[in-house]
Design a protein around this motif. Structure first.
Motif, PDB file in Angstrom:
ATOM      1  N   VAL A  86      34.257  27.390  50.315  1.00 12.83           N
ATOM      2  CA  VAL A  86      33.997  28.562  49.470  1.00 12.83           C
ATOM      3  C   VAL A  86      33.061  28.284  48.304  1.00 12.83           C
ATOM      4  O   VAL A  86      32.797  29.174  47.496  1.00 12.83           O
ATOM      5  CB  VAL A  86      35.329  29.153  48.930  1.00 12.83           C
ATOM      6  CG1 VAL A  86      36.191  29.645  50.059  1.00 12.83           C
ATOM      7  CG2 VAL A  86      36.077  28.132  48.072  1.00 12.83           C
ATOM      8  N   GLY A  87      32.551  27.054  48.195  1.00 10.28           N
ATOM      9  CA  GLY A  87      31.643  26.754  47.104  1.00 10.28           C
ATOM     10  C   GLY A  87      32.359  26.363  45.829  1.00 10.28           C
ATOM     11  O   GLY A  87      33.579  26.175  45.811  1.00 10.28           O
ATOM     12  N   SER A  88      31.596  26.261  44.737  1.00 10.85           N
ATOM     13  CA  SER A  88      32.128  25.748  43.467  1.00 10.85           C
ATOM     14  C   SER A  88      32.491  26.822  42.455  1.00 10.85           C
ATOM     15  O   SER A  88      32.866  26.492  41.332  1.00 10.85           O
ATOM     16  CB  SER A  88      31.105  24.793  42.833  1.00 10.85           C
ATOM     17  OG  SER A  88      30.943  23.641  43.627  1.00 10.85           O
ATOM     18  N   ASP A  89      32.355  28.089  42.816  1.00 11.60           N
ATOM     19  CA  ASP A  89      32.766  29.166  41.915  1.00 11.60           C
ATOM     20  C   ASP A  89      34.289  29.163  41.832  1.00 11.60           C
ATOM     21  O   ASP A  89      34.976  29.407  42.827  1.00 11.60           O
ATOM     22  CB  ASP A  89      32.268  30.510  42.442  1.00 11.60           C
ATOM     23  CG  ASP A  89      32.524  31.654  41.459  1.00 11.60           C
ATOM     24  OD1 ASP A  89      33.386  31.490  40.568  1.00 11.60           O
ATOM     25  OD2 ASP A  89      31.873  32.697  41.590  1.00 11.60           O
ATOM     26  N   HIS A  90      34.808  28.884  40.639  1.00  8.51           N
ATOM     27  CA  HIS A  90      36.252  28.706  40.491  1.00  8.51           C
ATOM     28  C   HIS A  90      37.058  29.981  40.700  1.00  8.51           C
ATOM     29  O   HIS A  90      38.261  29.913  40.881  1.00  8.51           O
ATOM     30  CB  HIS A  90      36.563  28.105  39.109  1.00  8.51           C
ATOM     31  CG  HIS A  90      36.147  26.668  39.011  1.00  8.51           C
ATOM     32  ND1 HIS A  90      34.864  26.290  38.674  1.00  8.51           N
ATOM     33  CD2 HIS A  90      36.833  25.523  39.236  1.00  8.51           C
ATOM     34  CE1 HIS A  90      34.787  24.966  38.668  1.00  8.51           C
ATOM     35  NE2 HIS A  90      35.957  24.481  39.007  1.00  8.51           N
ATOM     36  N   ARG A  91      36.403  31.119  40.690  1.00 10.06           N
ATOM     37  CA  ARG A  91      37.121  32.359  40.984  1.00 10.06           C
ATOM     38  C   ARG A  91      37.661  32.363  42.407  1.00 10.06           C
ATOM     39  O   ARG A  91      38.711  32.953  42.676  1.00 10.06           O
ATOM     40  CB  ARG A  91      36.211  33.561  40.751  1.00 10.06           C
ATOM     41  CG  ARG A  91      35.878  33.817  39.285  1.00 10.06           C
ATOM     42  CD  ARG A  91      34.830  34.885  39.128  1.00 10.06           C
ATOM     43  NE  ARG A  91      33.537  34.463  39.686  1.00 10.06           N
ATOM     44  CZ  ARG A  91      32.442  35.213  39.667  1.00 10.06           C
ATOM     45  NH1 ARG A  91      32.479  36.437  39.147  1.00 10.06           N
ATOM     46  NH2 ARG A  91      31.316  34.751  40.171  1.00 10.06           N
ATOM     47  N   GLY A  92      36.966  31.705  43.309  1.00 13.67           N
ATOM     48  CA  GLY A  92      37.448  31.574  44.675  1.00 13.67           C
ATOM     49  C   GLY A  92      38.025  30.208  44.964  1.00 13.67           C
ATOM     50  O   GLY A  92      38.950  30.055  45.762  1.00 13.67           O
ATOM     51  N   LEU A  93      37.496  29.186  44.287  1.00 16.63           N
ATOM     52  CA  LEU A  93      37.907  27.814  44.555  1.00 16.63           C
ATOM     53  C   LEU A  93      39.360  27.560  44.185  1.00 16.63           C
ATOM     54  O   LEU A  93      40.091  26.891  44.939  1.00 16.63           O
ATOM     55  CB  LEU A  93      36.998  26.854  43.787  1.00 16.63           C
ATOM     56  CG  LEU A  93      37.315  25.368  43.923  1.00 16.63           C
ATOM     57  CD1 LEU A  93      37.214  24.923  45.374  1.00 16.63           C
ATOM     58  CD2 LEU A  93      36.372  24.542  43.047  1.00 16.63           C
ATOM     59  N   VAL A  94      39.811  28.079  43.044  1.00 15.88           N
ATOM     60  CA  VAL A  94      41.176  27.790  42.582  1.00 15.88           C
ATOM     61  C   VAL A  94      42.233  28.313  43.563  1.00 15.88           C
ATOM     62  O   VAL A  94      43.108  27.546  43.997  1.00 15.88           O
ATOM     63  CB  VAL A  94      41.405  28.347  41.161  1.00 15.88           C
ATOM     64  CG1 VAL A  94      42.876  28.206  40.757  1.00 15.88           C
ATOM     65  CG2 VAL A  94      40.522  27.619  40.157  1.00 15.88           C
ATOM     66  N   PRO A  95      42.221  29.599  43.947  1.00 16.99           N
ATOM     67  CA  PRO A  95      43.255  30.058  44.888  1.00 16.99           C
ATOM     68  C   PRO A  95      43.153  29.411  46.264  1.00 16.99           C
ATOM     69  O   PRO A  95      44.178  29.114  46.889  1.00 16.99           O
ATOM     70  CB  PRO A  95      43.022  31.564  44.964  1.00 16.99           C
ATOM     71  CG  PRO A  95      41.626  31.783  44.503  1.00 16.99           C
ATOM     72  CD  PRO A  95      41.354  30.711  43.509  1.00 16.99           C
TER      73      PRO A  95
END
Length: 349
Positions: A286-295
């Motif tokens: 999902v890449g490095s954008d934490h909005r998607g990475l964390v969940p």
């Protein structure tokens, strides 16, 4: 990865992980010294959760094994895997180091020292606080020791950070081993060794409430700070230019990381490299954008830990390997591979 396409991919990945995780949990609950078919496990769980079904389809022994013995263990694996994975994501972003994780940075060793000190010295020596609080205190001590060393000994560098974590973690492990050596009671010694090797075998329903509350709170806080985490990837100067106070955000995330690690170690002991392997695997998807990475990292870590625990219970029957041994065997080559790469794709989307 941003925009609608990123959101759709994140949603699809999360949905796939949930489905795969549920299926794996049903299988994991059924496998053990007494095998219970997945259909029977699903019936028992459905009846326990909804009251629907015919309890004459299974025995009381099967019901007890599924609900009281194996399900708490699977749920604890989910919590520990998710917690350590989120800590890995936070550590890698805050410290701008793709090799950062709670084990490599010595956080797990600090938490283990706190837990073992509580066990060996007794609760009275800690003013009656719980083992979870003692583990949290140890995790905070280790985390701030690493951060302080890097801050006050020169310019920030990945190699300095990793070396500081390894050295401080080794020192904490040495103190932990000393406490175990000094313990006079065999039972205390055996219990303390649990924190060193890592295991989910002692899971009980009454152990799940605190880790659940801490995990949900920690993940929500990290999700709320996703934009700030993205900014920290590009350095303090850039983050400040974007309106982010890097020191304040970093301090808050240090506390969250220590809390998650402390609780995980308090209920499962030291489990290495989960926070290293899982974030990188999630980042590839999902890449490095934490909005998607964390969940995604939290969900993937939960599935990964259930699978590892299942492997630890079945690879050498009737003996059971400690979970920490399995994750160390899997994680050590991954750590060496990351170190050997000349460039690590990090902070890209």
């Amino acid at each position: 990865m941003t925009g609608k396409s990123g959101s759709w991919r994140t949603g699809l990945v999360l949905g796939g992980l949930v489905v795969a995780g549920l299926a794996l949990c049903v299988v994991a609950v059924g496998i053990g010294s007494a095998f219970i078919p997945p259909a029977t496990v699903a019936e028992i769980l459905g009846y326990r959760l909804t009251g629907l079904g015919d309890p004459t389809h299974w025995t009381l022994t099967q019901d007890d094994i599924v609900w009281n013995l194996r399900l708490p263990r699977v749920l604890l694996a989910i919590l520990v895997g998710a917690a350590l994975s989120v800590v890995g994501v936070v550590a890698q972003a805050v410290m701008r180091n793709p090799l950062a994780d709670p084990y490599v940075l010595g956080i797990s060793s600090g938490a283990a020292l706190g837990a073992v000190a509580w066990l060996v010295l007794g609760a009275a020596a800690f003013g009656g606080v719980s083992v979870g609080v003692a583990a949290f205190a140890g995790a905070v001590l280790a985390l701030f020791a690493v951060a302080a060393f890097v801050r006050f000994t020169g310019t920030f560098s990945s190699s300095r950070l990793v070396l500081a974590g390894i050295v401080i973690g080794a020192g904490f492990t040495g103190l932990t081993n000393f406490l175990i050596f000094q313990a006079r009671d065999v039972g205390t010694t055996n219990t303390a060794l649990f924190w060193i090797l890592g295991s989910l075998s002692g899971a009980r329903w009454d152990q799940l409430l605190v880790p659940t509350v801490v995990l949900v709170t920690g993940v929500v806080l990290v999700m709320l700070l996703s934009r700030q985490l993205n900014a920290l990837l590009f350095g303090d100067a850039t983050a400040a230019a974007l309106g982010v106070d890097p020191n304040r955000v970093r301090l808050l995330l240090y506390v969250v990381a220590a809390a998650l690690t402390g609780v995980a170690v308090a209920v499962s002991g030291v489990i290495a490299f989960v926070g290293l392997i899982v974030p990188h695997a999630a980042r590839l998807v999902v890449g490095s954008d934490h909005r998607g990475l964390v969940p995604v990292a939290a969900a993937l870590g939960a599935v990964f830990m259930v699978a590892v625990d299942l492997l630890s219970r079945t690879v050498m029957p009737p003996e059971e390997l400690p979970v920490g041994v399995v994750t160390a065997v899997l994680g050590a080559p991954a750590f060496l591979l990351l170190m050997a790469r000349s460039t690590v794709r990090f902070g890209e989307s």
